[in-house]
Design a protein around this motif. Structure first.
Motif, mmCIF file in Angstrom:
data_model
loop_
_atom_site.group_PDB
_atom_site.id
_atom_site.type_symbol
_atom_site.label_atom_id
_atom_site.label_comp_id
_atom_site.label_asym_id
_atom_site.label_seq_id
_atom_site.Cartn_x
_atom_site.Cartn_y
_atom_site.Cartn_z
ATOM 1 N N PRO A 33 5.628 0.415 -25.473
ATOM 2 C CA PRO A 33 6.429 1.550 -24.984
ATOM 3 C C PRO A 33 7.866 1.148 -24.637
ATOM 4 O O PRO A 33 8.292 1.214 -23.482
ATOM 5 C CB PRO A 33 5.652 1.996 -23.739
ATOM 6 C CG PRO A 33 5.002 0.740 -23.241
ATOM 7 C CD PRO A 33 4.678 -0.075 -24.457
ATOM 8 N N LEU A 34 8.617 0.766 -25.649
ATOM 9 C CA LEU A 34 9.969 0.245 -25.441
ATOM 10 C C LEU A 34 10.853 1.219 -24.658
ATOM 11 O O LEU A 34 11.626 0.820 -23.794
ATOM 12 C CB LEU A 34 10.634 -0.068 -26.787
ATOM 13 C CG LEU A 34 9.920 -1.090 -27.679
ATOM 14 C CD1 LEU A 34 10.638 -1.217 -29.019
ATOM 15 C CD2 LEU A 34 9.850 -2.445 -26.984
ATOM 16 N N HIS A 35 10.732 2.512 -24.973
ATOM 17 C CA HIS A 35 11.576 3.509 -24.320
ATOM 18 C C HIS A 35 11.183 3.746 -22.865
ATOM 19 O O HIS A 35 11.932 4.396 -22.120
ATOM 20 C CB HIS A 35 11.511 4.833 -25.086
ATOM 21 C CG HIS A 35 12.197 4.810 -26.411
ATOM 22 N ND1 HIS A 35 11.611 4.262 -27.527
ATOM 23 C CD2 HIS A 35 13.431 5.237 -26.787
ATOM 24 C CE1 HIS A 35 12.445 4.374 -28.549
ATOM 25 N NE2 HIS A 35 13.549 4.954 -28.136
ATOM 26 N N PHE A 36 10.019 3.239 -22.460
ATOM 27 C CA PHE A 36 9.522 3.492 -21.108
ATOM 28 C C PHE A 36 9.701 2.308 -20.165
ATOM 29 O O PHE A 36 9.449 2.444 -18.967
ATOM 30 C CB PHE A 36 8.029 3.857 -21.155
ATOM 31 C CG PHE A 36 7.740 5.202 -21.737
ATOM 32 C CD1 PHE A 36 7.720 6.340 -20.946
ATOM 33 C CD2 PHE A 36 7.484 5.349 -23.094
ATOM 34 C CE1 PHE A 36 7.442 7.589 -21.483
ATOM 35 C CE2 PHE A 36 7.204 6.588 -23.643
ATOM 36 C CZ PHE A 36 7.185 7.711 -22.837
ATOM 37 N N TYR A 37 10.084 1.155 -20.678
ATOM 38 C CA TYR A 37 10.130 -0.043 -19.839
ATOM 39 C C TYR A 37 10.939 0.175 -18.560
ATOM 40 O O TYR A 37 10.485 -0.152 -17.461
ATOM 41 C CB TYR A 37 10.709 -1.230 -20.622
ATOM 42 C CG TYR A 37 9.760 -1.827 -21.642
ATOM 43 C CD1 TYR A 37 8.391 -1.601 -21.569
ATOM 44 C CD2 TYR A 37 10.249 -2.614 -22.673
ATOM 45 C CE1 TYR A 37 7.522 -2.133 -22.514
ATOM 46 C CE2 TYR A 37 9.385 -3.166 -23.631
ATOM 47 C CZ TYR A 37 8.029 -2.917 -23.541
ATOM 48 O OH TYR A 37 7.166 -3.451 -24.479
ATOM 49 N N SER B 13 10.785 14.381 -28.876
ATOM 50 C CA SER B 13 10.346 13.771 -30.141
ATOM 51 C C SER B 13 9.943 12.309 -29.916
ATOM 52 O O SER B 13 8.966 11.831 -30.514
ATOM 53 C CB SER B 13 11.448 13.867 -31.199
ATOM 54 O OG SER B 13 12.640 13.246 -30.750
ATOM 55 N N ILE B 14 10.665 11.613 -29.035
ATOM 56 C CA ILE B 14 10.312 10.230 -28.683
ATOM 57 C C ILE B 14 8.962 10.203 -27.982
ATOM 58 O O ILE B 14 8.097 9.367 -28.279
ATOM 59 C CB ILE B 14 11.394 9.607 -27.768
ATOM 60 C CG1 ILE B 14 12.687 9.369 -28.550
ATOM 61 C CG2 ILE B 14 10.909 8.316 -27.124
ATOM 62 C CD1 ILE B 14 12.614 8.272 -29.587
ATOM 63 N N MET B 15 8.754 11.124 -27.043
ATOM 64 C CA MET B 15 7.479 11.181 -26.306
ATOM 65 C C MET B 15 6.320 11.416 -27.268
ATOM 66 O O MET B 15 5.279 10.747 -27.176
ATOM 67 C CB MET B 15 7.532 12.298 -25.269
ATOM 68 C CG MET B 15 8.593 12.141 -24.208
ATOM 69 S SD MET B 15 8.103 11.059 -22.861
ATOM 70 C CE MET B 15 7.241 12.205 -21.818
ATOM 71 N N PHE B 16 6.494 12.345 -28.207
ATOM 72 C CA PHE B 16 5.416 12.640 -29.147
ATOM 73 C C PHE B 16 5.110 11.453 -30.052
ATOM 74 O O PHE B 16 3.952 11.248 -30.439
ATOM 75 C CB PHE B 16 5.756 13.878 -29.986
ATOM 76 C CG PHE B 16 5.319 15.162 -29.356
ATOM 77 C CD1 PHE B 16 3.973 15.477 -29.258
ATOM 78 C CD2 PHE B 16 6.245 16.052 -28.838
ATOM 79 C CE1 PHE B 16 3.558 16.658 -28.672
ATOM 80 C CE2 PHE B 16 5.841 17.237 -28.238
ATOM 81 C CZ PHE B 16 4.489 17.535 -28.160
ATOM 82 N N TYR B 17 6.126 10.677 -30.391
ATOM 83 C CA TYR B 17 5.886 9.471 -31.193
ATOM 84 C C TYR B 17 4.894 8.559 -30.474
ATOM 85 O O TYR B 17 3.919 8.071 -31.080
ATOM 86 C CB TYR B 17 7.194 8.714 -31.448
ATOM 87 C CG TYR B 17 6.951 7.299 -31.924
ATOM 88 C CD1 TYR B 17 6.561 7.049 -33.235
ATOM 89 C CD2 TYR B 17 7.059 6.227 -31.050
ATOM 90 C CE1 TYR B 17 6.297 5.756 -33.662
ATOM 91 C CE2 TYR B 17 6.799 4.934 -31.463
ATOM 92 C CZ TYR B 17 6.424 4.702 -32.764
ATOM 93 O OH TYR B 17 6.153 3.425 -33.185
ATOM 94 N N TYR B 18 5.125 8.333 -29.180
ATOM 95 C CA TYR B 18 4.225 7.460 -28.427
ATOM 96 C C TYR B 18 2.847 8.086 -28.246
ATOM 97 O O TYR B 18 1.826 7.395 -28.338
ATOM 98 C CB TYR B 18 4.847 7.106 -27.071
ATOM 99 C CG TYR B 18 5.948 6.081 -27.198
ATOM 100 C CD1 TYR B 18 5.663 4.742 -27.483
ATOM 101 C CD2 TYR B 18 7.280 6.443 -27.072
ATOM 102 C CE1 TYR B 18 6.670 3.804 -27.625
ATOM 103 C CE2 TYR B 18 8.296 5.509 -27.216
ATOM 104 C CZ TYR B 18 7.983 4.194 -27.490
ATOM 105 O OH TYR B 18 8.981 3.258 -27.639
ATOM 106 N N PHE B 19 2.790 9.379 -27.991
ATOM 107 C CA PHE B 19 1.485 10.025 -27.818
ATOM 108 C C PHE B 19 0.663 9.913 -29.103
ATOM 109 O O PHE B 19 -0.554 9.687 -29.057
ATOM 110 C CB PHE B 19 1.652 11.497 -27.422
ATOM 111 C CG PHE B 19 2.333 11.711 -26.091
ATOM 112 C CD1 PHE B 19 2.471 10.669 -25.190
ATOM 113 C CD2 PHE B 19 2.832 12.957 -25.746
ATOM 114 C CE1 PHE B 19 3.097 10.860 -23.964
ATOM 115 C CE2 PHE B 19 3.462 13.162 -24.527
ATOM 116 C CZ PHE B 19 3.601 12.115 -23.637
#
Length: 434
Positions: free
Chosen positions: A264-268, A286-292
């Motif tokens: 989860p690079l965007h969440f670090y 769109s970033i959130m959905f990618y991870y989900f």
């Protein structure tokens, strides 16, 4: 300050206001910044699209709408009135356009998990090293600071603040109508044209001519209905519960040094409570959905399952539940969930919604709500609930609703731990009957 105009007016076609008009160069330049364009990728109503399939509109739509309402007020209604300082015109327009700039993806659920405030980020974006700040500085060296002060409700001219943030403001007038339009419901419609016509600037506030009282009553009741029929819809809240638990689970696994297949690079920075503006602006839905999507393949069963539920709309069921009166039942359910092999921290959730449709001024309260004032024909100013029986009936009355959410499909799978699951189902059925 500069008041540079475009060579010709630009217009946006809008389903709510018909047209949104832009003549000021600074407004046009702000709309073109990457920070403002990011709002196209954030839904106005978060998870509501899973309940009302038309609710796909964005914060971008809404921000333009708020700008247009304020433009009409300052250009058509207030202009030339002695109680109004036209020097604040451009400040009003910029604050209206940028008021939601700091919203994150799935705004309120996201803020709750990571203890963030979108208004803090709105101000940080306005004041930081951003394209938005560069545009605002073309107006004046301290102009960005003034816009941030309006957002923070600390600007010296309270009239400006009340146009953007009060109990009857451009923000609410746009989102009620816009959300009603996109969800397809009739509750949020009211006579905005009438309200705009009877708005008047007075000293440190905006007041409404008493001849427009019935339009204001209609507005307040529209807001009340929208909150309980749309914003607090139990299916939407079920989706929010699952979304919140996904983020909690991912954060917990990160802290436990879990090895993600999809890091989860965007969440670090969020997980480490060190998020800055640069990291924040990289986040959108769109970033959130990618991870989900990716986390459906994780080894962790809880994260895997919750993401699959959210992506595929396999939501939790619910029962009415009062935690104050049914605490022993909740403790019993917690114990049974553990016996059934279902983690109650993620699969047994109380969600509460609360709304105060209108309030008069109560000094010293955590959130001081400036009341709506009516301007009488004789020049006297009266607080709305003193004149309106309808508003008086709901003034200061907070309505709260509690629901208990759970995964019915896991409980009905009796292939494992059937005894505990049967007891849970019996207990939930009893709550439902009561």
């Amino acid at each position: 300050m500069t008041n540079s105009k475009l060579s010709e007016e630009k217009v946006f076609k809008d389903p709510v206001h018909r047209y949104i008009h832009v003549r000021d160069k600074v407004i046009w330049d702000l709309i073109g910044t990457k920070e403002f364009q990011r709002l196209r990728r954030i839904r106005q109503l978060g998870t509501t699209y899973l309940t009302f399939h038309g609710a796909e509109h964005s914060r971008f739509n809404h921000s333009l709408g708020v700008y247009e309402i304020v433009r009409r007020i300052v250009d058509d209604v207030f202009k030339g009135r002695k109680e109004w300082n036209d020097d604040d015109r451009l400040l009003c327009l910029c604050a209206a356009l940028l008021h939601d700039l700091g919203h994150g993806p799935f705004s309120h659920s996201f803020e709750k998990v990571f203890h963030l405030d979108h208004e803090d980020f709105t101000r940080a974006i306005i004041l930081g090293e951003t394209e938005v700040n560069a545009v605002l500085r073309t107006v004046g060296a301290d102009f960005a600071k003034k816009v941030a002060e309006v957002i923070a409700k600390t600007y010296e001219n309270k009239q400006v603040i009340s146009l953007i943030s009060s109990q009857i403001d451009a923000d609410r007038m746009d989102y009620l109508q816009r959300d009603a339009y996109y969800t397809g419901v009739s509750y949020g419609h009211f006579d905005m044209e009438r309200i705009l016509r009877v708005m008047r600037p007075r000293e440190d506030q905006v007041v409404i001519k008493s001849s427009g009282m019935h339009a204001v009553e209609d507005y307040i009741m529209s807001r009340y209905q929208m909150y309980w029929q749309v914003y607090f819809h139990p299916v939407t809240r079920s989706a929010e519960v699952i979304l919140t638990k996904i983020l909690h689970r991912a954060k917990q696994l990160y802290k436990e040094k879990y090895s993600f297949k999809h890091h989860p690079l965007h969440f670090y920075s969020l997980f480490e409570d060190k998020v800055d503006v640069k990291d924040y602006l990289k986040l959108d839905e769109s970033i959130m959905f990618y991870y989900f999507q990716a986390w459906q393949e994780e080894e962790d069963i809880i994260l895997n399952d919750l993401c699959s539920r959210f992506i595929n709309r396999d939501l939790f069921k619910f029962v009415e539940f009062n935690p104050n009166e049914q605490m022993m039942t909740l403790l019993q359910l917690n114990k049974l969930f553990k016996q059934a092999g279902i983690d109650p921290d993620y699969y047994l959730v109380i969600d509460s919604s609360s709304d105060l449709p209108y309030d008069f001024y109560r000094p010293g309260e955590e959130e001081e709500r400036l009341p709506i004032h009516l301007l009488k024909a004789n020049g006297e100013i009266r607080e709305l609930s003193r004149e309106s029986e309808i508003v008086d009936a709901i003034s200061g009355k907070r309505r709260t609703d509690h629901k208990l959410y759970y995964p019915l499909d896991l409980l009905e799978d009796l292939s494992t731990n059937s005894k505990a699951k049967k007891e849970i189902l019996e207990l939930l059925n009893r709550i439902n009957r009561d």
